[in-house]
Design an enzyme around this catalytic site. Structure first.
Site, PDB file in Angstrom:
ATOM      1  N   THR A 283       1.230  -0.626 -10.118  1.00 17.33           N
ATOM      2  CA  THR A 283       1.832   0.117  -9.083  1.00 17.33           C
ATOM      3  C   THR A 283       3.180   0.109  -9.347  1.00 17.33           C
ATOM      4  O   THR A 283       3.836   1.031  -8.434  1.00 17.33           O
ATOM      5  CB  THR A 283       1.636  -1.145  -8.021  1.00 17.33           C
ATOM      6  OG1 THR A 283       0.243  -1.205  -7.604  1.00 17.33           O
ATOM      7  CG2 THR A 283       2.487  -0.954  -6.643  1.00 17.33           C
TER       8      THR A 283
ATOM      9  N   SER B 259      -4.136  -2.686 -14.554  1.00 19.37           N
ATOM     10  CA  SER B 259      -4.584  -3.838 -15.085  1.00 19.37           C
ATOM     11  C   SER B 259      -5.850  -4.628 -14.716  1.00 19.37           C
ATOM     12  O   SER B 259      -6.209  -5.465 -15.646  1.00 19.37           O
ATOM     13  CB  SER B 259      -3.301  -4.991 -14.964  1.00 19.37           C
ATOM     14  OG  SER B 259      -3.549  -5.610 -13.624  1.00 19.37           O
TER      15      SER B 259
ATOM     16  N   ASP C  59      -2.395  -7.163 -10.856  1.00 13.60           N
ATOM     17  CA  ASP C  59      -3.651  -7.674 -10.667  1.00 13.60           C
ATOM     18  C   ASP C  59      -4.134  -9.096 -11.665  1.00 13.60           C
ATOM     19  O   ASP C  59      -4.365  -9.808 -11.528  1.00 13.60           O
ATOM     20  CB  ASP C  59      -4.819  -6.767 -10.665  1.00 13.60           C
ATOM     21  CG  ASP C  59      -5.092  -5.895  -9.437  1.00 13.60           C
ATOM     22  OD1 ASP C  59      -3.959  -5.952  -8.519  1.00 13.60           O
ATOM     23  OD2 ASP C  59      -5.850  -4.897  -9.349  1.00 13.60           O
TER      24      ASP C  59
HETATM   25  N1  DGL Z   1      -4.439  -1.718 -10.017  1.00 13.29           N
HETATM   26  C1  DGL Z   1      -3.722  -2.739  -9.784  1.00 13.29           C
HETATM   27  C2  DGL Z   1      -3.102  -3.236 -11.166  1.00 13.29           C
HETATM   28  O1  DGL Z   1      -2.639  -2.339 -12.014  1.00 13.29           O
HETATM   29  C3  DGL Z   1      -2.553  -2.139  -9.093  1.00 13.29           C
HETATM   30  C4  DGL Z   1      -1.671  -3.497  -8.420  1.00 13.29           C
HETATM   31  C5  DGL Z   1      -0.316  -3.549  -8.837  1.00 13.29           C
HETATM   32  O2  DGL Z   1       0.180  -3.309  -9.826  1.00 13.29           O
HETATM   33  O3  DGL Z   1       0.182  -4.442  -7.843  1.00 13.29           O
HETATM   34  O4  DGL Z   1      -3.150  -4.034 -11.385  1.00 13.29           O
END
Ligand code: DGL
Length: 355
Positions: A39, A86, A120
């Site tokens: 994010t 992630s 995540d």
């Molecule tokens: N898809 C999530 C990740 O990359 C996005 C969540 C975030 O970064 O807050 O872990």
């Protein structure tokens, strides 16, 4: 009289500071900033999109360019390692990130590393680095809950705070840190505890400290072994053994447990309450343990310790128990512990109390 006469105390100080920079007496710390997506590298269609946006689209130098304050605290060396959410991180990603962090820290000029990633699985990456990086230099893992494009985004402030923490000598020797929402957490304890709030990161015993006006203030240290006193070095690990997590629930089918147990070298069983295992599942896991699969009882409750030989006869069944590690931390730890072989259960059990 000297031609370099000082007209005021202020201009004199400024001149002295400039001279000392030039003479190399006072250098800004050098911080390597590694980007992997998430994010913090995301972008939304409008500023109103605080929770719905596209992740992992901004490059790390774009993110840093939008935040000039960080450059006032450190000389930054940016590098794009990955550009993925992630949730996609597998063991190979952890190893690749760890080896790059380790190599960066080996450079005598480098004072610390900031790793940006999705929130995540920040708790797993940070804990893996905490146990396998052989350096006292600060390593700070950081993400954000809102993309830089959103109203009241936490991206810039979290990243700035991470650079400030990594650049400060008081962060040395504390193991790997996770900085978010003005707080500095130890990688050992921190977990993501909300899917959308800015206040998403939680450590059961509280953060190690805060970042206040760009300076870390620490109030406690980490009691358990890490980094230099841990037994693993990421530079010497080429692959990690398969350890799976099985989450307990009422209708969990024995066949699912059996299928996983037939593939894994280790299982973390996120049991109900104090790591309880239903009788019919316990029979399958006892057989798995007899075949040499290492089964560690953990708790799905989110906090607390698991008692060895309490309600479950762990010695009799050949099981391990976690101390207070979450199932996700326990999985990372058990993968590392299994690198030394699966023979010595007592040594494996000791890892959960040592780290
Ligand atoms: N898809 C999530 C990740 O990359 C996005 C969540 C975030 O970064 O807050 O872990």
């Amino acid at each position: 009289m000297s031609r370099f006469f000082c007209f005021s105390a202020r201009s004199c100080n400024t001149a002295a500071r400039a001279a000392s920079y030039i003479a190399g007496m006072k250098k800004k710390p050098i911080i390597v900033v590694l980007g992997t997506g998430g994010t913090i590298a995301g972008h939304g269609a409008s500023a109103a999109h605080v929770a719905a946006y596209t992740c992992s689209v901004l490059a790390i130098d774009e993110i840093m360019a939008a935040m000039p304050h960080a450059a006032s605290r450190a000389d930054l060396r940016m590098e794009q390692l990955l550009q993925i959410g992630s949730e996609n991180f597998r063991n190979e990603h952890l190893l690749m990130i760890g080896k790059r962090v380790s190599a960066a820290l080996e450079d005598v000029e480098v004072d610390g590393v900031v790793l940006t990633q999705g929130t995540d699985t920040i708790e797993e990456t940070a804990y893996f680095l905490h146990l396998t990086i052989k350096s006292e230099k600060p390593v700070v893992v950081v993400g954000s809950m809102r993309p830089p494009s959103a109203m009241s985004s936490d991206a810039a402030l979290n990243l700035y705070a991470a650079v400030c923490a990594a650049a400060h000598p008081s962060s040395r020797g504390k193991g790997v840190l996770v900085v978010a929402n003005d707080e500095i957490h130890t990688a050992r304890d921190v977990s993501k505890a909300s899917s959308f709030k800015l206040e998403a990161f939680h450590s059961p015993y509280g953060p190690l400290g805060y970042i206040v006006e760009g300076l870390p203030r620490y109030y406690r240290t980490v009691a358990r072994d890490h980094t230099l006193s841990a037994e693993w070095s990421v530079d010497q690990i080429e692959s990690l053994p398969r350890v799976d997590i099985i989450h307990a629930y009422g209708e969990l089918d024995e066949s699912v447990v059996e299928a996983i147990a037939s593939q894994a070298r280790g299982i973390v069983y996120a049991g109900t309450g104090n790591g309880s295992i239903a009788r019919r599942i316990a029979a399958v896991l006892a057989q798995a343990a007899q075949r040499g699969v290492q089964v560690a009882r953990a708790s799905r409750t989110g906090s607390g310790v698991v008692i060895r030989n309490g309600a479950q006869p762990d010695d009799e069944r050949g099981w391990l128990v976690v101390d207070d590690q979450s199932p996700y931390k326990a999985r990372v730890l058990l993968m590392l512990a299994l690198l030394g072989g699966i023979g010595d259960r007592a040594a494996l059990q000791a890892c959960f109390y040592r780290y």
